[in-house]
Design an enzyme around this catalytic site. Structure first.
Site, PDB file in Angstrom:
ATOM      1  N   TRP A  52      14.084 -55.680   6.320  1.00 10.94           N
ATOM      2  CA  TRP A  52      13.637 -54.454   7.007  1.00 10.94           C
ATOM      3  C   TRP A  52      12.402 -54.722   7.866  1.00 10.94           C
ATOM      4  O   TRP A  52      12.027 -53.880   8.668  1.00 10.94           O
ATOM      5  CB  TRP A  52      13.375 -53.324   6.011  1.00 10.94           C
ATOM      6  CG  TRP A  52      12.602 -53.724   4.805  1.00 10.94           C
ATOM      7  CD1 TRP A  52      11.256 -53.698   4.650  1.00 10.94           C
ATOM      8  CD2 TRP A  52      13.139 -54.205   3.573  1.00 10.94           C
ATOM      9  NE1 TRP A  52      10.911 -54.128   3.392  1.00 10.94           N
ATOM     10  CE2 TRP A  52      12.042 -54.447   2.703  1.00 10.94           C
ATOM     11  CE3 TRP A  52      14.439 -54.461   3.106  1.00 10.94           C
ATOM     12  CZ2 TRP A  52      12.209 -54.932   1.397  1.00 10.94           C
ATOM     13  CZ3 TRP A  52      14.590 -54.933   1.814  1.00 10.94           C
ATOM     14  CH2 TRP A  52      13.492 -55.157   0.980  1.00 10.94           C
ATOM     15  N   GLU A  74      12.086 -47.807   1.986  1.00 15.17           N
ATOM     16  CA  GLU A  74      11.031 -47.208   1.161  1.00 15.17           C
ATOM     17  C   GLU A  74      11.606 -46.439  -0.025  1.00 15.17           C
ATOM     18  O   GLU A  74      11.021 -46.429  -1.100  1.00 15.17           O
ATOM     19  CB  GLU A  74      10.135 -46.300   2.006  1.00 15.17           C
ATOM     20  CG  GLU A  74       9.233 -47.043   2.988  1.00 15.17           C
ATOM     21  CD  GLU A  74       8.324 -48.069   2.304  1.00 15.17           C
ATOM     22  OE1 GLU A  74       8.066 -47.948   1.094  1.00 15.17           O
ATOM     23  OE2 GLU A  74       7.880 -49.003   2.993  1.00 15.17           O
ATOM     24  N   GLY A 131      20.132 -48.065  -9.723  1.00 13.94           N
ATOM     25  CA  GLY A 131      19.344 -47.219 -10.621  1.00 13.94           C
ATOM     26  C   GLY A 131      18.651 -46.057  -9.928  1.00 13.94           C
ATOM     27  O   GLY A 131      18.612 -45.976  -8.700  1.00 13.94           O
ATOM     28  N   TYR A 191       3.546 -41.154  -1.173  1.00 12.83           N
ATOM     29  CA  TYR A 191       3.574 -42.567  -0.801  1.00 12.83           C
ATOM     30  C   TYR A 191       4.560 -42.832   0.338  1.00 12.83           C
ATOM     31  O   TYR A 191       4.202 -43.414   1.366  1.00 12.83           O
ATOM     32  CB  TYR A 191       3.925 -43.472  -1.993  1.00 12.83           C
ATOM     33  CG  TYR A 191       4.362 -44.810  -1.478  1.00 12.83           C
ATOM     34  CD1 TYR A 191       3.419 -45.692  -0.968  1.00 12.83           C
ATOM     35  CD2 TYR A 191       5.717 -45.137  -1.371  1.00 12.83           C
ATOM     36  CE1 TYR A 191       3.802 -46.891  -0.394  1.00 12.83           C
ATOM     37  CE2 TYR A 191       6.104 -46.334  -0.801  1.00 12.83           C
ATOM     38  CZ  TYR A 191       5.149 -47.209  -0.317  1.00 12.83           C
ATOM     39  OH  TYR A 191       5.527 -48.369   0.265  1.00 12.83           O
ATOM     40  N   ASP A 233       0.573 -47.006  -3.052  1.00 15.58           N
ATOM     41  CA  ASP A 233       1.531 -47.158  -4.143  1.00 15.58           C
ATOM     42  C   ASP A 233       0.845 -47.854  -5.321  1.00 15.58           C
ATOM     43  O   ASP A 233      -0.374 -48.018  -5.333  1.00 15.58           O
ATOM     44  CB  ASP A 233       2.737 -47.963  -3.666  1.00 15.58           C
ATOM     45  CG  ASP A 233       2.367 -49.410  -3.460  1.00 15.58           C
ATOM     46  OD1 ASP A 233       1.197 -49.675  -3.121  1.00 15.58           O
ATOM     47  OD2 ASP A 233       3.214 -50.287  -3.665  1.00 15.58           O
ATOM     48  N   CYS A 291      -6.395 -65.078  -8.344  1.00 14.42           N
ATOM     49  CA  CYS A 291      -7.594 -64.835  -7.538  1.00 14.42           C
ATOM     50  C   CYS A 291      -7.968 -66.040  -6.672  1.00 14.42           C
ATOM     51  O   CYS A 291      -8.567 -65.879  -5.599  1.00 14.42           O
ATOM     52  CB  CYS A 291      -8.763 -64.453  -8.451  1.00 14.42           C
ATOM     53  SG  CYS A 291      -8.547 -62.856  -9.277  1.00 14.42           S
TER      54      CYS A 291
END
Length: 387
Positions: free
Chosen positions: A26, A39, A83, A122, A140, A201
Site C-alpha cells: 500500500w 488501515e 479476523g 486513529y 495508534d 534502543c
DNA sequence: AACGCGTGGGT
DNA sequence: TACCCAAGCGT
C-alpha cells in the site's frame, strides 16, 4: 517538552524513515482507497497477515464503486481468516454510504472520514495524513508507546497517561509539510525498533532524545497490564459430507435443538461472534479445565443433530463412518479444545426437511463463502491424516 | 469506561 | 510452552 529539540527529532526520524521504510504494497501503490482498506485491515492485525489479504482484496474490489457493488457475503468471504469480521461489514457498509450519500466520492477530510463506520480517531488521522496530506496526528498503539518512551522514564507516570493526552502530544509533533510521512515514521519506529517486548534502543535514530531509552527503562514503558488466563472451553463441530459437499449453516442460523438440560449450563452467548459467517453445526461451549468429559457430551450433541435435524435413521448413522479429530483454537480470551466429527453420507442421500424450515445447505465450495478459521481448521483436519 | 471481537507470530 | 500483543472500534 522544552528539554528536547523537536526539530532535530523530526529531522532525524524522517531521515531514518526514508532509508528504512519497509516496501509495503500500500506504500508502493498509494491511493486514497487503498490506504483506507489497509488501515482497516491493519487494526489489531500484523503487517505480515495483512499483505496477502490486501493484495487479494484490492484485486477483487479495486475501488469503492466495486466494493459498494459487491454483496456483504462476497466481502466477508474475501476477509475470511483475517479476523474481526465487523471491520469487513463496516467497510462494506461505508462503501455503500459513499456510493449513495457522497456521490461515489471518498471523503477528503479527517472529519468526513470519521463519519464512516469503522473509521475512528486513529484511522481517520492515518488516512487524512497519509493519503490527503492533512496535518493531523495518527496515534495508534505504536505511537502511544513511542511517545510514552520519548517523554517519560517513570512507568507509573507513563501508565497514567490517557489516550487523549497522547493524541495531543502526538499532534504537537506532526510535521505540517509531510504529516503522513511523519505519522508513518513514528509507527514504523514502534513496529521495527521501539517494540513493546523487544526494544532495540541501539538501533534507534532518536535515542539521544528519548527519556526512557537514555534511562535504560524502555521495556518498562508503558507498563504491561496483567490479563486473565484464557478460559478453557470444550466444543464439538460436525462435518457432514455428501460427496464433495459439506453441510453449512447460514449466517443468521440460530441453533434451537432440544438439548439436554445440562448443556445450557456454562453456555457462552456466542451471538456476537463470527457474525455474517457460515458455520458448521457446533455444540454449545462448555467451560472446563479438561476435555476428558466432552466425548459423552459430543455423543449426545451428534446424535441429537443427526436424528432431529437431518432425520437420519439409526441404520444410516451406523453406516456413516464416523471419524473424529481434535485440535485447539484460541479466540480472544477463550482457549477452545475442539473435537470435530466427520459424518459421510452416501452421494444420493437427500434431505427430508419438508416438515421444518431448512437449517443448512450442502455446499461444494466453502472457500467461496464467508467462514471462520474454526470452520476452515475443522475441514482441514480430515484432509491430511490427522484423524 | 470496560468489554467483546479473531487470528497468528514472536519470545 | 503459554503467554503477549498487533496500524482499533463500537457499544
Amino acid at each position: 517538552m522544552d528539554h528536547f529539540n523537536a526539530k532535530s527529532l523530526q529531522e532525524n526520524l524522517l531521515e531514518w524513515f526514508e532509508a528504512n521504510a519497509r516496501p509495503l504494497p500500500w506504500r508502493n501503490r498509494p491511493s486514497l482507497y487503498g490506504t483506507w482498506v489497509s488501515e482497516i485491515m491493519l487494526q489489531q492485525t500484523t503487517v505480515a497477515a495483512v499483505i496477502p489479504y490486501w493484495e487479494k482484496f484490492m484485486h477483487q474490489f479495486p475501488n469503492v464503486h466495486a466494493l459498494a457493488g459487491a454483496s456483504e457475503a462476497e466481502v466477508l468471504a474475501s476477509w475470511s481468516g483475517l479476523g474481526y469480521y465487523r471491520r469487513a461489514r463496516n467497510l462494506h457498509k461505508a462503501a455503500r454510504m459513499v456510493q449513495e450519500d457522497m456521490g461515489g466520492k471518498l471523503p477528503t477530510s479527517r472529519r468526513q472520514w470519521q463519519t464512516l463506520p469503522g473509521v475512528g480517531a486513529y484511522a481517520s488521522g492515518a488516512i487524512a495524513s497519509i493519503a490527503l496530506g492533512e496535518a493531523v496526528p495518527a496515534v495508534d498503539a505504536n505511537a502511544r508507546r513511542v511517545l510514552s518512551r520519548w517523554f517519560f522514564d517513570d512507568p507509573i507516570m507513563a501508565g497514567n497517561l490517557r489516550p487523549a493526552q497522547l493524541e495531543k502530544m502526538g499532534g504537537q509533533l506532526v510535521v505540517p509539510q509531510q504529516p503522513g510521512k511523519w505519522n508513518e515514521a513514528v509507527m514504523e519506529l514502534g513496529a521495527t525498533v521501539c517494540r513493546a517486548a523487544a526494544a532495540s534502543c541501539e538501533k534507534c535514530p532518536v535515542l539521544d532524545q528519548c527519556k526512557a531509552g537514555l534511562a535504560g527503562v524502555a521495556l518498562q514503558i508503558p507498563p504491561s497490564k496483567k490479563s486473565e488466563p484464557a478460559m478453557v472451553i470444550a466444543l464439538a463441530t460436525l462435518v457432514v459430507r455428501r460427496g464433495d459437499q459439506v453441510l453449512l449453516l447460514p449466517p443468521d442460523h440460530k441453533e434451537a435443538l432440544p438439548l439436554a438440560g445440562s448443556w445450557a449450563l456454562g453456555r457462552k452467548d456466542t451471538s456476537g461472534l463470527h457474525q455474517g459467517l457460515w458455520n458448521l453445526p457446533a455444540s454449545p461451549w462448555y467451560a472446563g479445565n479438561n476435555s476428558t468429559g466432552s466425548a459423552l457430551e459430543d455423543g449426545e450433541f451428534i446424535l441429537t443433530w443427526l436424528e432431529k435435524r437431518l432425520h437420519l435413521s439409526k441404520t444410516e448413522i451406523a453406516c456413516s463412518r464416523l471419524r473424529m479429530a481434535s485440535f485447539t483454537h484460541s479466540i480472544t480470551k477463550y482457549h477452545l479444545e475442539i473435537r470435530t466429527w466427520e459424518v459421510l453420507l452416501s452421494n444420493d442421500w437427500s434431505w427430508d426437511n419438508s416438515d421444518q424450515p431448512m437449517c443448512g445447505q450442502f455446499m461444494s465450495l466453502p472457500h467461496l463463502l464467508p467462514v471462520s478459521k474454526l470452520v476452515t481448521k475443522s475441514l482441514e483436519m480430515f484432509n491430511q491424516g490427522n484423524v
